[in-house]
Design a protein around this motif. Sequence first.
Motif, PDB file in Angstrom:
ATOM      1  N   GLN A   1       0.827  -1.206   0.000  1.00 13.47           N
ATOM      2  CA  GLN A   1       0.000   0.000   0.000  1.00 13.47           C
ATOM      3  C   GLN A   1       0.862   1.257   0.000  1.00 13.47           C
ATOM      4  O   GLN A   1       0.565   2.219  -0.714  1.00 13.47           O
ATOM      5  CB  GLN A   1      -0.939  -0.021   1.211  1.00 13.47           C
ATOM      6  CG  GLN A   1      -2.032  -1.070   1.103  1.00 13.47           C
ATOM      7  CD  GLN A   1      -2.848  -1.204   2.375  1.00 13.47           C
ATOM      8  OE1 GLN A   1      -2.391  -0.864   3.473  1.00 13.47           O
ATOM      9  NE2 GLN A   1      -4.071  -1.702   2.243  1.00 13.47           N
TER      10      GLN A   1
ATOM     11  N   GLU B   1       2.263   1.884  -3.421  1.00 13.57           N
ATOM     12  CA  GLU B   1       1.288   2.497  -4.332  1.00 13.57           C
ATOM     13  C   GLU B   1       1.192   3.998  -4.083  1.00 13.57           C
ATOM     14  O   GLU B   1       1.067   4.798  -5.022  1.00 13.57           O
ATOM     15  CB  GLU B   1      -0.077   1.829  -4.138  1.00 13.57           C
ATOM     16  CG  GLU B   1      -0.112   0.381  -4.627  1.00 13.57           C
ATOM     17  CD  GLU B   1      -1.377  -0.354  -4.214  1.00 13.57           C
ATOM     18  OE1 GLU B   1      -2.176   0.241  -3.446  1.00 13.57           O
ATOM     19  OE2 GLU B   1      -1.567  -1.511  -4.635  1.00 13.57           O
TER      20      GLU B   1
ATOM     21  N   ASN C   1      10.171   2.182  -3.906  1.00 12.54           N
ATOM     22  CA  ASN C   1       8.773   2.248  -3.473  1.00 12.54           C
ATOM     23  C   ASN C   1       8.626   2.053  -1.974  1.00 12.54           C
ATOM     24  O   ASN C   1       7.516   1.820  -1.489  1.00 12.54           O
ATOM     25  CB  ASN C   1       7.939   1.199  -4.214  1.00 12.54           C
ATOM     26  CG  ASN C   1       7.634   1.608  -5.636  1.00 12.54           C
ATOM     27  OD1 ASN C   1       7.555   2.796  -5.950  1.00 12.54           O
ATOM     28  ND2 ASN C   1       7.477   0.643  -6.515  1.00 12.54           N
TER      29      ASN C   1
END
Length: 237
Positions: A64, A67, A215
Amino acid sequence: MTRFTLPLVAALGGLIGAGAVWSYERFASPGGADQARIERVVHDYVLAHPEIIPQAMQGLQERQSGELVAANREAIVTPFGSAWAGNPQGDVTLVEYFDYNCGYCRASLPMIADLLKRDGKLRIVYRDLPILSEASRTAARASLAAAQQGKFLAFHDALYAGGPVSDASITAAAVKAGVGLGAVDSGTIDAEIAKNMTVAAKLGMNGTPSWVVGNRVLSGALPIEELEKAIAAARGA
């Protein structure tokens, strides 16, 4: 299944494997297998292997946050003026969200210097996140003014070397770095601080230093080995 169960099952599926739990899409689809049978498979496996719950939830959280990083990447990795160091064409960017009043940020200075020495392909971007005091915000405004004038690193080093943050130490650092604070574009600077605050909140940052690499979002004064591992993973991806 509940809204909580579906993501948990998906996360567990990644750990358990297709042989034990089917794909998330199959769980979620109206034409999927009987819900009670799916829940029984998950229930029985979790009872037999309770240690996978923290792993599954960590994996879900990392996915999450990844993202969210991807959705806000431009605001994260694009430096404000000269607020960056290292290789301008670096293949990996490490972003530090910092506060000049943060002792852990100060303690991370030698580690950042070592990272830059050890990795010639690394670029570091500095993002002011003044959350500790009003003096932090004053220092951030001066820091960003220095970045607008192409003198961020000179001011950054001078302020940290000047002891506790105060109006006097900020002014002294600006003089030493040759930064003019008289005609500062306060609108642009305040907008940059507000943007950093907004993005940090989206990423779940609740303290400084916080880091973004690839990320991943990392927190705290981390050992150099942990950051190098994250940099290597981003480079491999």
